[in-house]
Enzyme design. Structure first.
Site, short mmCIF file in Angstrom:
data_model
loop_
_atom_site.label_atom_id
_atom_site.label_comp_id
_atom_site.label_asym_id
_atom_site.label_seq_id
_atom_site.Cartn_x
_atom_site.Cartn_y
_atom_site.Cartn_z
N HIS A 487 -5.23 0.40 -7.65
CA HIS A 487 -3.74 0.90 -6.73
C HIS A 487 -4.21 2.83 -6.50
O HIS A 487 -3.97 2.74 -4.46
CB HIS A 487 -2.10 1.50 -7.76
CG HIS A 487 -1.24 2.67 -7.33
ND1 HIS A 487 -0.25 1.72 -7.36
CD2 HIS A 487 -1.75 3.59 -7.11
CE1 HIS A 487 0.70 3.03 -6.82
NE2 HIS A 487 -0.17 3.69 -6.03
N GLU A 488 -4.55 3.05 -6.98
CA GLU A 488 -5.07 4.40 -6.21
C GLU A 488 -6.24 4.28 -5.03
O GLU A 488 -5.94 5.30 -4.39
CB GLU A 488 -5.49 5.83 -7.39
CG GLU A 488 -4.47 6.14 -8.26
CD GLU A 488 -3.06 6.65 -7.55
OE1 GLU A 488 -3.21 7.16 -6.92
OE2 GLU A 488 -2.25 6.92 -8.39
N HIS A 492 -3.76 3.91 -2.16
CA HIS A 492 -3.74 4.21 -0.52
C HIS A 492 -5.09 4.70 -0.40
O HIS A 492 -4.74 4.92 0.47
CB HIS A 492 -2.82 5.42 -1.73
CG HIS A 492 -1.79 5.65 -2.98
ND1 HIS A 492 -0.88 5.29 -1.96
CD2 HIS A 492 -1.88 6.31 -3.78
CE1 HIS A 492 0.02 5.61 -2.92
NE2 HIS A 492 0.09 5.58 -4.12
N GLU A 545 3.78 3.63 -2.41
CA GLU A 545 3.51 2.76 -3.40
C GLU A 545 3.61 1.39 -3.74
O GLU A 545 2.82 1.27 -4.76
CB GLU A 545 5.22 3.84 -4.66
CG GLU A 545 5.03 5.50 -5.07
CD GLU A 545 3.18 5.81 -5.70
OE1 GLU A 545 2.86 4.68 -5.78
OE2 GLU A 545 3.00 6.56 -4.57
#
Length: 764
Positions: A487-488, A492, A545
């Site tokens: 995810h990070e 992103h 997100e």
């Protein structure tokens, strides 16, 4: 500060009852609350058995050198002082409630006050409810939940809490000041009138990022003005007033200095009065000035213990930012922060995340200090090394990916200090688009947070089949660790924004880049000072997100990724299964954070997970099952299922299609298309295959409160720094806060009250 002057200011602040709309709130507040709560009301209380865990960083801290401990100490102090600004960013009454509670518990520890409570007529359950409320206010840095933005109030009658306040030693010592303080916040503290139930803009809720007379149109106009002046909104608030029939706006910058003329490092001041679209805008400094001054003093002290030049330059620029209100200085500090590779003590501080600004542009203050967990960081380093191989696996064309992947630091940290409204599991920063796109970023996973936040007891595990519960409990934390990493770093950290700068230069070939959704050349992009946040505003945080969560789901199917984290064979399949099952369950749990009255979502991540649930339900073919059932207790319940055999086919294809759409719409600044897509999947209704309104009631009935964390304090003793730890309980959390500001508590409390009083008439 002169002591006589200080005492005089204290008396002045205490003697003035702040201009909250007390009379109206009191009339609309029940003076006595029934201990038997309706199901729908339970979301406004924190349960007595709420989980409270100590955030363990003792071993990591003890391994630091004396210099590193000093560095961590002063950064922590800067973070804690700055974190107090969140009180003023949350609600009109939060600052006053905080001061009231600090005064009470500085005089009497929780154990001592219990005797007073018993004598005042409180039962043991009511006193525990009071302790839980106090702990909740400290943990959320205000009286609205940081995760969900719902107000919470004490679960005991108002007159009993009033009796306890008046029986306390603090009240006995200063009756006039304490009574004025209680009167200034007691009605708002308990009020559950519709507008005060949640944070929001205009008639949708309460916000202190905007004065009470501002609506969405004012926020949009202010954003246009800020864009025209190339002023980012991160550290601003907006106040509107009427002057002779003309709307006038004050944009206030967070800064230690309050003068509006040019300060050191500026050729000319950004402050002044300007006409824009027939409206008057005034840019001023000085928001949270006493708190920003404390931040700067401690950052300056930390500089003496910096490990290298990048750290010194970083802190110098942060100080310049918090002194003058310059976001450009903070961006410069962030550049030095990115260059500070692999520090033992990691930190970041500032007005960062925009989740709680109803418009999506203004940052809430947060500061963290943490120590590297070397073993877990090695796994993340392997993931970073594999990023360039994994990025082409994502479902969008090469033209929609960054020209060069800037390898970031990716470390697992044990948190020493996290000041703000709540603690996340992972972070990808800085949030400045121009820096992330072309210069780099860092990823951190907060290991000691993950260890306690996502542990689950079987008896409290809702909405799963019995046969899924054991595998879920075994693999929940490992699978979430994988999800956070993907995810990070690759969520992103991926994706290009198509931009035409102020000089007309494009960062892509306009004649050759084809929109894969339409088959036509791209027809929209970002221009000049436009950013992702300013363009997509109210949906930007949740949309991003969702994109990052989808990347995590998609890439966790990759065997290379699972091998990096040490999983293969059946273990790898279980990690994938539980990750997808967790996401589907989280989508259902997300309904708690939807407000039917305003048709709005109160939490970006949970809205994102609900969207993913909708996408996977829409995929059909039996991939995801969701049905309403009757629980063993005879009350409404629900069950979710995921067909393991279809994750790699039906599931992967569904996320592939959706993720491509999300990225293309984001990259091309297609706000209209992006809103249509995202709002469509975010819609909660009672028609179709699933009655989500009724399911929401079931979720509320069976919800488990989010855990709270107790954090240690640091204390300088001669040439060394001591770590002061506390038990994982509401009482331990309270003690940590009352001891956190011992050295200057009275001055600090006076500052907070004065800042609250300054804007008290702006929220009516």
């Amino acid at each position: 500060m002169n002591n006589a002057y200080h005492r005089g200011r204290l008396m002045e602040v205490y003697s003035v009852r702040l201009q909250f709309d007390v009379r109206r709130s009191c009339l609309e507040t029940r003076s006595s609350l029934s201990p038997v709560l309706k199901m729908v009301d339970s979301q406004y209380y924190l349960p007595n058995d709420i989980g409270v865990s100590a955030l363990d960083c003792g071993e990591a801290f003890r391994l630091l050198s004396p210099q590193e401990k000093m560095y961590a100490h002063y950064l922590s102090r800067a973070s804690w002082y700055g974190g107090l600004a969140v009180l003023l960013q949350t609600s009109p009454e939060s600052g006053n409630i905080f001061v009231l509670l600090q005064k009470i518990f500085r005089k009497q520890a929780p154990e001592q006050l219990e005797q007073v409570a018993t004598a005042a007529g409180l039962s043991s359950e009511e006193y525990q409810a009071f302790l839980v409320y106090v702990a909740g206010l400290y943990a959320n840095m205000g009286n609205y939940k940081s995760f969900g933005d719902t107000k919470f109030i004490p679960n005991l009658p108002k007159e009993k809490l009033g009796a306890l306040v008046k029986a306390s030693q603090a009240f006995q010592d200063q009756p006039a000041e304490m009574e004025a303080l209680w009167d200034s916040c007691s009605c708002r503290l308990y009020s559950l009138e519709d507008k005060q139930k949640q944070l929001g803009l205009g008639d949708k809720g309460i916000t202190t990022y905007f004065s009470g007379n501002c609506g969405l149109e004012d926020a949009e106009l202010a954003q246009k003005f800020l864009d025209s002046k190339k002023l980012p909104a991160y550290n601003t608030r907006l106040f509107k007033r009427n002057n002779g029939g003309k709307d006038c706006y004050e944009v206030r910058l967070a800064s230690a200095v309050q003068k509006d003329s040019a300060v050191e490092g500026e050729c000319e001041s950004c402050c002044g009065t300007f006409n824009f679209e027939d409206k008057e805008f005034t840019v001023k400094r000085g928001d949270y000035a006493p708190l920003m001054e404390k931040v700067c003093l401690n950052l300056q002290a930390a500089e003496a213990y910096a490990a290298n030049e990048n750290q010194r330059k970083m802190l110098e620029e942060y100080r310049r930012s918090f002194t003058s209100g310059s976001v450009e200085a903070h961006k410069e500090g962030s550049r030095y922060w990115i260059k500070d590779k692999g520090p033992i003590v990691e930190s970041y501080i500032g007005f960062i995340e925009s989740y709680r600004d109803p418009f999506g542009s203004r940052g809430e203050f947060e500061g963290f200090v943490a120590v590297v967990n070397k073993a877990m960081s090695e796994r993340f380093a392997k993931l970073v090394s594999s990023a360039e191989v994994l990025l082409p696996e994502l479902p969008w064309p090469r033209e929609f990916e960054k020209d060069t992947f800037l390898k970031p630091d990716f470390t697992s940290l044990d948190v020493l200090t996290f000041a703000g409204s709540g603690i996340p599991a992972g972070i990808n920063i800085p949030n400045y688009d121009d820096i992330r796109q072309s210069e780099g970023f860092k990823n951190v996973s907060l290991g000691n947070v993950l260890a306690v936040a996502y542990s689950t007891q079987k008896e409290k595990l809702t909405f799963l089949e019995e046969e899924d519960k054991d595998v879920f409990i075994k693999w929940k934390c490992p699978s979430f660790e994988v999800q956070v990493g993907l995810h990070e770093l690759l969520g992103h950290g991926s994706g290009k924004l198509l931009i035409q700068d102020d000089q007309g230069k494009f960062n892509f070939d306009k004649s050759k880049v084809i929109n894969p959704e339409t088959g036509e050349p791209v027809s929209s992009w970002y221009r000049g000072s436009e950013t992702w946040d300013s363009k997509f505003s109210t949906i930007a945080s949740s949309y991003e997100e969702c994109r990052a969560e989808c990347v995590g789901l998609y890439l966790c199917l990759n065997k290379q990724v699972l091998s990096i984290f040490g999983y293969d064979g059946q273990d790898a399949e279980d990690v994938v299964y539980v990750n997808w099952l967790s996401m589907v369950r989280a989508g259902l749990l997300g309904l708690e954070f939807y407000t039917p009255e305003s048709k709005s979502w109160r939490q970006a991540h949970m809205q994102a997970r609900f969207v993913i649930l909708r996408v996977l339900l829409e995929a059909g073919e039996g991939l995801v099952g969701l049905e309403e059932v009757t629980g063993q207790d005879g009350k409404p319940d629900a069950r979710i299922t995921v067909d393991r055999s279809k994750i790699h086919t039906v599931g992967k294809n569904a996320i592939h299609r959706f993720l491509c759409k999300l990225q293309v719409l984001k990259a091309t600044a297609d706000v209209e298309g992006g809103r249509a897509l995202y709002d469509g999947y975010s819609t909660v209704c009672d028609s179709g295959a699933h009655n989500f309104f009724r399911l929401r009631e079931t979720v509320l009935l069976r919800k488990e409160a989010r855990k709270m964390f107790v954090q240690a304090n640091t204390k300088v003793n001669g040439d060394s720094v001591e770590l002061v730890e506390y038990e994982g309980s509401a009482a331990g959390l309270i003690r940590s806060f009352t001891e956190r500001f011992q050295d200057d508590s009275e001055q600090l409390e006076a500052n907070i009250l004065e800042l609250s009083k300054l804007d008290a008439n702006c929220w009516c």
